[in-house]
Motif scaffolding. Sequence first.
Motif, PDB file in Angstrom:
ATOM      1  N   LEU A   6       5.876 -85.728 -71.425  1.00 24.83           N
ATOM      2  CA  LEU A   6       5.306 -87.056 -71.666  1.00 24.83           C
ATOM      3  C   LEU A   6       4.451 -86.998 -72.916  1.00 24.83           C
ATOM      4  CD1 LEU A   6       5.669 -87.027 -68.426  1.00 24.83           C
ATOM      5  CD2 LEU A   6       3.981 -88.813 -68.472  1.00 24.83           C
ATOM      6  N   ASN A   7       4.456 -88.085 -73.683  1.00 23.57           N
ATOM      7  CA  ASN A   7       3.497 -88.153 -74.773  1.00 23.57           C
ATOM      8  C   ASN A   7       2.159 -88.624 -74.185  1.00 23.57           C
ATOM      9  OD1 ASN A   7       3.352 -91.073 -74.823  1.00 23.57           O
ATOM     10  ND2 ASN A   7       5.247 -91.098 -76.030  1.00 23.57           N
ATOM     11  N   GLN A   8       1.116 -88.620 -74.969  1.00 21.66           N
ATOM     12  CA  GLN A   8      -0.218 -88.933 -74.442  1.00 21.66           C
ATOM     13  C   GLN A   8      -0.313 -90.358 -73.906  1.00 21.66           C
ATOM     14  OE1 GLN A   8      -2.728 -86.531 -74.153  1.00 21.66           O
ATOM     15  NE2 GLN A   8      -3.490 -88.090 -72.748  1.00 21.66           N
ATOM     16  N   THR A   9       0.287 -91.313 -74.596  1.00 25.61           N
ATOM     17  CA  THR A   9       0.256 -92.701 -74.129  1.00 25.61           C
ATOM     18  C   THR A   9       0.965 -92.830 -72.793  1.00 25.61           C
ATOM     19  OG1 THR A   9       0.153 -93.569 -76.384  1.00 25.61           O
ATOM     20  CG2 THR A   9       0.921 -95.083 -74.670  1.00 25.61           C
ATOM     21  N   GLU A  10       2.144 -92.215 -72.672  1.00 24.89           N
ATOM     22  CA  GLU A  10       2.872 -92.257 -71.403  1.00 24.89           C
ATOM     23  C   GLU A  10       2.051 -91.636 -70.281  1.00 24.89           C
ATOM     24  OE1 GLU A  10       7.403 -91.962 -73.194  1.00 24.89           O
ATOM     25  OE2 GLU A  10       6.311 -90.129 -72.710  1.00 24.89           O
ATOM     26  N   ALA A  31       3.424-105.034 -62.782  1.00 25.82           N
ATOM     27  CA  ALA A  31       2.365-104.261 -63.438  1.00 25.82           C
ATOM     28  C   ALA A  31       2.383-104.341 -64.959  1.00 25.82           C
ATOM     29  CB  ALA A  31       2.448-102.797 -63.003  1.00 25.82           C
ATOM     30  N   THR A  32       3.446-104.853 -65.559  1.00 26.50           N
ATOM     31  CA  THR A  32       3.523-104.886 -67.024  1.00 26.50           C
ATOM     32  C   THR A  32       2.320-105.573 -67.664  1.00 26.50           C
ATOM     33  OG1 THR A  32       5.938-104.761 -67.016  1.00 26.50           O
ATOM     34  CG2 THR A  32       4.907-105.644 -69.000  1.00 26.50           C
ATOM     35  N   VAL A  36      -0.337-103.973 -70.516  1.00 32.10           N
ATOM     36  CA  VAL A  36      -0.588-104.605 -71.814  1.00 32.10           C
ATOM     37  C   VAL A  36      -2.079-104.856 -72.002  1.00 32.10           C
ATOM     38  CG1 VAL A  36      -0.202-106.708 -73.182  1.00 32.10           C
ATOM     39  CG2 VAL A  36       1.717-105.634 -71.966  1.00 32.10           C
ATOM     40  N   ARG A  37      -2.711-105.394 -70.980  1.00 32.37           N
ATOM     41  CA  ARG A  37      -4.128-105.751 -71.062  1.00 32.37           C
ATOM     42  C   ARG A  37      -5.039-104.523 -71.106  1.00 32.37           C
ATOM     43  NH1 ARG A  37      -6.298-108.165 -65.803  1.00 32.37           N
ATOM     44  NH2 ARG A  37      -6.501-105.955 -65.364  1.00 32.37           N
ATOM     45  N   ASP A  38      -4.795-103.582 -70.208  1.00 31.98           N
ATOM     46  CA  ASP A  38      -5.751-102.486 -70.033  1.00 31.98           C
ATOM     47  C   ASP A  38      -5.443-101.235 -70.839  1.00 31.98           C
ATOM     48  OD1 ASP A  38      -7.088-104.141 -68.278  1.00 31.98           O
ATOM     49  OD2 ASP A  38      -6.154-103.277 -66.499  1.00 31.98           O
ATOM     50  N   MET A  39      -4.194-101.075 -71.267  1.00 31.43           N
ATOM     51  CA  MET A  39      -3.837 -99.859 -71.999  1.00 31.43           C
ATOM     52  C   MET A  39      -3.569-100.115 -73.479  1.00 31.43           C
ATOM     53  SD  MET A  39      -4.263 -97.734 -69.618  1.00 31.43           S
ATOM     54  CE  MET A  39      -3.722 -96.233 -70.403  1.00 31.43           C
ATOM     55  N   ASP A  40      -3.749-101.363 -73.908  1.00 29.27           N
ATOM     56  CA  ASP A  40      -3.622-101.719 -75.322  1.00 29.27           C
ATOM     57  C   ASP A  40      -2.264-101.321 -75.897  1.00 29.27           C
ATOM     58  OD1 ASP A  40      -4.542-102.891 -77.670  1.00 29.27           O
ATOM     59  OD2 ASP A  40      -5.274-100.977 -78.449  1.00 29.27           O
ATOM     60  N   ILE A  41      -1.201-101.705 -75.169  1.00 35.00           N
ATOM     61  CA  ILE A  41       0.157-101.488 -75.656  1.00 35.00           C
ATOM     62  C   ILE A  41       0.898-102.822 -75.625  1.00 35.00           C
ATOM     63  CG2 ILE A  41       0.292 -99.042 -75.044  1.00 35.00           C
ATOM     64  CD1 ILE A  41       1.749 -99.817 -72.487  1.00 35.00           C
ATOM     65  N   ASP A  42       1.983-102.915 -76.376  1.00 37.86           N
ATOM     66  CA  ASP A  42       2.730-104.167 -76.393  1.00 37.86           C
ATOM     67  C   ASP A  42       3.632-104.271 -75.168  1.00 37.86           C
ATOM     68  OD1 ASP A  42       5.057-102.654 -76.951  1.00 37.86           O
ATOM     69  OD2 ASP A  42       4.855-102.980 -79.103  1.00 37.86           O
ATOM     70  N   GLN A  43       4.165-105.454 -74.949  1.00 40.90           N
ATOM     71  CA  GLN A  43       4.952-105.714 -73.746  1.00 40.90           C
ATOM     72  C   GLN A  43       6.222-104.864 -73.657  1.00 40.90           C
ATOM     73  OE1 GLN A  43       5.717-109.835 -72.969  1.00 40.90           O
ATOM     74  NE2 GLN A  43       6.490-109.426 -70.932  1.00 40.90           N
ATOM     75  N   PRO A  44       6.997-104.721 -74.727  1.00 43.60           N
ATOM     76  CA  PRO A  44       8.190-103.867 -74.611  1.00 43.60           C
ATOM     77  C   PRO A  44       7.850-102.415 -74.255  1.00 43.60           C
ATOM     78  CG  PRO A  44       8.359-105.257 -76.552  1.00 43.60           C
ATOM     79  CD  PRO A  44       6.963-105.416 -76.021  1.00 43.60           C
ATOM     80  N   THR A  45       6.787-101.898 -74.839  1.00 47.04           N
ATOM     81  CA  THR A  45       6.359-100.539 -74.527  1.00 47.04           C
ATOM     82  C   THR A  45       5.903-100.447 -73.073  1.00 47.04           C
ATOM     83  OG1 THR A  45       5.703-100.167 -76.817  1.00 47.04           O
ATOM     84  CG2 THR A  45       4.756 -98.683 -75.164  1.00 47.04           C
ATOM     85  N   ALA A  46       5.161-101.446 -72.623  1.00 45.17           N
ATOM     86  CA  ALA A  46       4.694-101.463 -71.232  1.00 45.17           C
ATOM     87  C   ALA A  46       5.871-101.488 -70.263  1.00 45.17           C
ATOM     88  CB  ALA A  46       3.781-102.664 -71.002  1.00 45.17           C
TER      89      ALA A  46
END
Length: 70
Positions: A6-10, A31-32, A36-46
Amino acid sequence: MSQRPLNQTEYDCFMYLHTLRDSGVVNMFGATPYLVRDMDIDQPTARRILSLWMAHFNEQCKYDHLMVDA
């Protein structure tokens, strides 16, 4: 299928999702927006990370490697 770490974000998102699941606040299929809200990632990544987490979920919260299509 092959394995990769896993990478750090994952990893951070997997830990977050495990905690979110334990809280019972949301059905994990929804949970998407939380990612997005709490982990500061975009929707496709989430969505991608949530899908990976669902495929690799385990009660022991051991997420060292992912099985992925080569």
